[in-house]
Design a protein around this motif. Sequence first.
Motif, PDB file in Angstrom:
ATOM      1  N   GLY A 106       1.004  -1.241   0.161  1.00 59.35           N
ATOM      2  CA  GLY A 106      -0.108   0.028  -0.079  1.00 59.35           C
ATOM      3  C   GLY A 106       0.956   1.207  -0.091  1.00 59.35           C
ATOM      4  N   SER A 130       1.452  -1.959  -6.544  1.00 59.56           N
ATOM      5  CA  SER A 130       0.837  -0.877  -5.539  1.00 59.56           C
ATOM      6  C   SER A 130      -0.669  -0.589  -5.675  1.00 59.56           C
ATOM      7  N   THR A 131      -1.241  -0.307  -4.417  1.00 56.33           N
ATOM      8  CA  THR A 131      -2.811   0.121  -4.366  1.00 56.33           C
ATOM      9  C   THR A 131      -2.936   1.399  -4.922  1.00 56.33           C
ATOM     10  N   TYR A 150      -0.666  -1.039 -11.000  1.00 50.83           N
ATOM     11  CA  TYR A 150      -1.915  -1.155 -10.053  1.00 50.83           C
ATOM     12  C   TYR A 150      -2.250  -2.749  -9.881  1.00 50.83           C
ATOM     13  N   SER A 151      -2.507  -2.708  -8.316  1.00 52.87           N
ATOM     14  CA  SER A 151      -2.859  -4.010  -7.845  1.00 52.87           C
ATOM     15  C   SER A 151      -4.379  -4.198  -8.023  1.00 52.87           C
ATOM     16  N   ASP A 154      -6.792  -4.794  -3.078  1.00 50.48           N
ATOM     17  CA  ASP A 154      -5.699  -4.441  -1.891  1.00 50.48           C
ATOM     18  C   ASP A 154      -4.991  -5.785  -2.039  1.00 50.48           C
ATOM     19  N   ILE A 155      -3.635  -5.615  -1.378  1.00 57.95           N
ATOM     20  CA  ILE A 155      -2.748  -6.730  -1.291  1.00 57.95           C
ATOM     21  C   ILE A 155      -3.152  -7.382  -0.094  1.00 57.95           C
ATOM     22  N   SER A 162      -6.002 -11.431  -7.537  1.00 61.53           N
ATOM     23  CA  SER A 162      -4.448 -11.108  -7.254  1.00 61.53           C
ATOM     24  C   SER A 162      -3.544 -11.948  -7.373  1.00 61.53           C
TER      25      SER A 162
END
Length: 416
Positions: A106, A130-131, A150-151, A154-155, A162
Amino acid sequence: MNPMATVVLLGTLDTKGAEYAYLRDQITQHSDCDVVIVDAGVLGEPQTTADISRHDVARAAGTTIDDLVAANDRGAAVAAMADGASKIVSDLFAAGRLQGILGLGGSGGTSLVTHAMQALPVGVPKLMVSTVASGDTRPYVGAVDITMMYSVVDIAGINRISARILGNAAAGIAGMATAYAVPLPDMGNKPLIGATMFGVTTPSVTKARELLEAKGYEVLVFHATGAGGQSMEALVSGGFLDGVLDITTTELADDLVGGVFSAGPDRMKATCQSGLPQVVSLGALDMVNFGPKDTVPGRFRDRNLYVHNPSVTLMRTTPEECAELGRRIGVRLSAATGPVALFIPRGGVSAIAVEGGVFHDPEADTALLQSLMENLGDNVDVHDLAYDINDPRFATAMADRMAELVSRESSSENKA
């Protein structure tokens, strides 16, 4: 047989351990790359095994994990681990154990990992999942070649979305690292010139570049969008360039007035302090850059605005602003430690500042030039020409002078 490549995975294993384990498995299963995992976490226990522990990273930053935990300051802990990680990855690269680096996170993790990435030379593959990659990435990318991905989600665990995105990232960094491990073909040892360009100065820079290339130079062109100027001067500071053809100094106008393409308050200073030969002009100092027209700050709505394209709105600089720009350039060039030539295009500083152009403003031009001349030292070689900046004769004069200065400096160094 191609040499083995090593991918470094850098991140916080106390919060993203499962995701880093997945990245490691994807890389090792689908490529011939080795993997080194560096843990930059602080608070919790690592969720997967690291090759270089968080204690090693903290030690590289001159502290300990216990001290960082006791301080109970997350921002300070992230900053310390970022500094330690920078030293770790730099040492790995120097030892030949880093041909690519991948991180995920993040905003906090992105800040930490990209800080370390920025310590690596331009050209080393750097990929950040990255978020925050869909927003303003400039603070993370800086002046180096970091690729932001861009992820989407959320990771936070491995799921059907994901897994695919992280798998793509793993494949991407493995491919880049493998390619990086193979030496480039010999491209000779031509002197390198950095040049700055904008859309409204493109004919000038293109002509000058072609002339210099015909003389045996290699020219790196940087788009003057803030990051471009910073990148060029980062190469100056790193000792990569032999001369600077700073035709387009427009980033100073954005810094002064508050446009979106500022390179910061130190633009030009690195080159002036480097001792490198430089040829400088006043390209696009007639404008400040904003985004779409409806994003122009309200205090500027009554100014002379020009929609360059749907994403870029230009604002004409005033005589008062031009006077300050002239002062700043004059002061900086006067402090240059190397040879410097200034080329003044009396016919206009951009394609739209010429007579009949939407930004033609003799009063502003006069203020710029008068203030500039008042602040120039005797060290500056001034070429005051009647042409506009995109006239081929103006570009030719700058290219010829650039070649003369670099050749003269090279001869002096050889004699020494």
